[in-house]
Motif scaffolding. Structure first.
Motif, PDB file in Angstrom:
ATOM      1  N   VAL A   1      33.261-102.614  17.449  1.00 32.86           N
ATOM      2  CA  VAL A   1      31.985-102.796  16.746  1.00 32.86           C
ATOM      3  C   VAL A   1      32.093-103.712  15.531  1.00 32.86           C
ATOM      4  O   VAL A   1      31.075-104.121  14.974  1.00 32.86           O
ATOM      5  CB  VAL A   1      31.345-101.457  16.312  1.00 32.86           C
TER       6      VAL A   1
ATOM      7  N   VAL B   1      30.171-107.222  20.226  1.00 35.62           N
ATOM      8  CA  VAL B   1      28.964-106.398  20.121  1.00 35.62           C
ATOM      9  C   VAL B   1      27.799-107.092  20.850  1.00 35.62           C
ATOM     10  O   VAL B   1      27.077-106.473  21.645  1.00 35.62           O
ATOM     11  CB  VAL B   1      28.603-106.145  18.644  1.00 35.62           C
TER      12      VAL B   1
ATOM     13  N   CYS C   1      25.666-103.852  15.190  1.00 38.12           N
ATOM     14  CA  CYS C   1      24.994-103.203  16.332  1.00 38.12           C
ATOM     15  C   CYS C   1      23.496-103.117  16.097  1.00 38.12           C
ATOM     16  O   CYS C   1      22.707-103.288  17.036  1.00 38.12           O
ATOM     17  CB  CYS C   1      25.595-101.826  16.580  1.00 38.12           C
TER      18      CYS C   1
ATOM     19  N   THR D   1      27.305 -96.347  20.104  1.00 35.85           N
ATOM     20  CA  THR D   1      28.667 -96.751  19.731  1.00 35.85           C
ATOM     21  C   THR D   1      29.490 -95.496  19.433  1.00 35.85           C
ATOM     22  O   THR D   1      28.934 -94.463  19.053  1.00 35.85           O
ATOM     23  CB  THR D   1      28.687 -97.692  18.512  1.00 35.85           C
TER      24      THR D   1
END
Ligand SMILES: NC(=O)c1ccc[n+]([C@@H]2O[C@H](COP(=O)([O-])OP(=O)(O)OC[C@H]3O[C@@H](n4cnc5c(N)ncnc54)[C@H](O)[C@@H]3O)[C@@H](O)[C@H]2O)c1
Length: 260
Positions: A63, A69, A120, A14
């Motif tokens: 995110v 996500v 995540c 990310t």
């Protein structure tokens, strides 16, 4: 460096479109991994896809939004067939003195640096667990997890939370052979800190506290992150690695003294 430490593995990164995340992405690709780059910056991701080719999958997503996500990581698993590694790097801060700070700025910062890491980790870990092969997650916190940033309470607080989240995840995910570690960078030369670094009095206040007398390059943070994800760190989980040129040994500058 170019060896094949991560050959055949798939990594989710990310914040992949800039700074530390971009350096991690480039290094992973040079060491044989496939990389799924999650970021808000769609154009930058597309440029990286042109540069890096089929091993890099751009996955524009926020995110802090679970559906985005989950979709990004599911797409990654479908394209490359597996997920082995995750690097939670996306971050930014809205700052202000506690007595003046807007609730929205607190929510923005804490959501991004803390909830983003949770979401995540959750979705990457589901795929890693499903593979049965184990894997590793590296969360990028900050030296501010340990060192208060005057007028940066949501950032310092959020980054401290990342350290405890990582330790908790390390315990929860150990039975699935998923290691979770945290890197705490000091000052790193990226677009995030470019405005502060461009202001000479502020730059001096930082550099006089850093024994190495310079910021890190993004690559100098990527290296320790990849080490923690590699087999060389096979017995390291729940650890917090400060990468700061010795800055932890001094203290954080109070930029409020410069005025607004
Ligand atoms: N630069 C430093 O001095 C420093 C020091 C300590 C910790 N850090 C941390 O390192 C990490 C990376 O910082 P950097 O310096 O490379 O910054 P950067 O601004 O260069 O890169 C951050 C990336 O995150 C992306 N991003 C921001 N919000 C997002 C969201 N909601 N969803 C998806 N992507 C998003 C941005 O588009 C950007 O590409 C951050 O977590 C930061 O807090 C940086």
């Amino acid at each position: 460096m170019s060896d094949d430490r991560f050959s055949g593995q798939t990594a989710v990164v990310t914040g992949a479109a800039s700074g530390i995340g971009e350096a991690i992405t480039a290094r992973l690709l040079s060491e044989g991994a496939n990389v799924v780059g999650i970021d808000l910056a769609r154009d930058a991701l597309d440029r990286m896809a042109d540069e890096f080719g089929r091993s890099f999958l751009p996955a524009p997503a926020d995110v802090t939004v679970e559906a985005q996500v989950a979709a990004a990581i599911d797409t990654a698993a479908a394209k490359f067939g597996r997920v082995d590694l995750a690097f939670n790097v996306a971050g930014a801060a809205r700052v202000g003195a506690i007595v003046d700070l807007d609730e929205a700025d607190w929510d923005f910062t804490v959501d991004l640096v803390q909830k983003g890491v949770f979401l995540c980790t959750k979705h990457a870990a589901r795929h890693i667990r499903a593979s049965g092969r184990g894997g590793a997650i590296v969360n990028v916190s900050s030296l501010n997890a340990l060192m208060p940033m005057p007028a940066g309470s949501p950032y310092s607080t959020g980054k401290a939370g990342v350290v405890m989240f990582s330790k908790t995840a390390a315990v929860e995910l150990a039975p699935d052979r998923i290691r979770v570690n945290t890197v705490l960078p000091g000052l790193v030369d990226t677009p995030l800190v470019a405005p502060v670094m461009a202001y000479e009095p502020a730059r001096e206040m930082f550099l006089e506290r850093i024994p190495a007398a310079r910021p890190a390059t993004p690559e100098e943070i990527a290296g320790p992150c990849l080490y923690l994800a590699s087999d060389d760190a096979s017995y390291i989980t729940g650890a917090s690695l400060v990468v700061d040129g010795g800055w932890e040994l001094t203290n954080y500058p109070d930029l409020r003294k410069l005025g607004s």
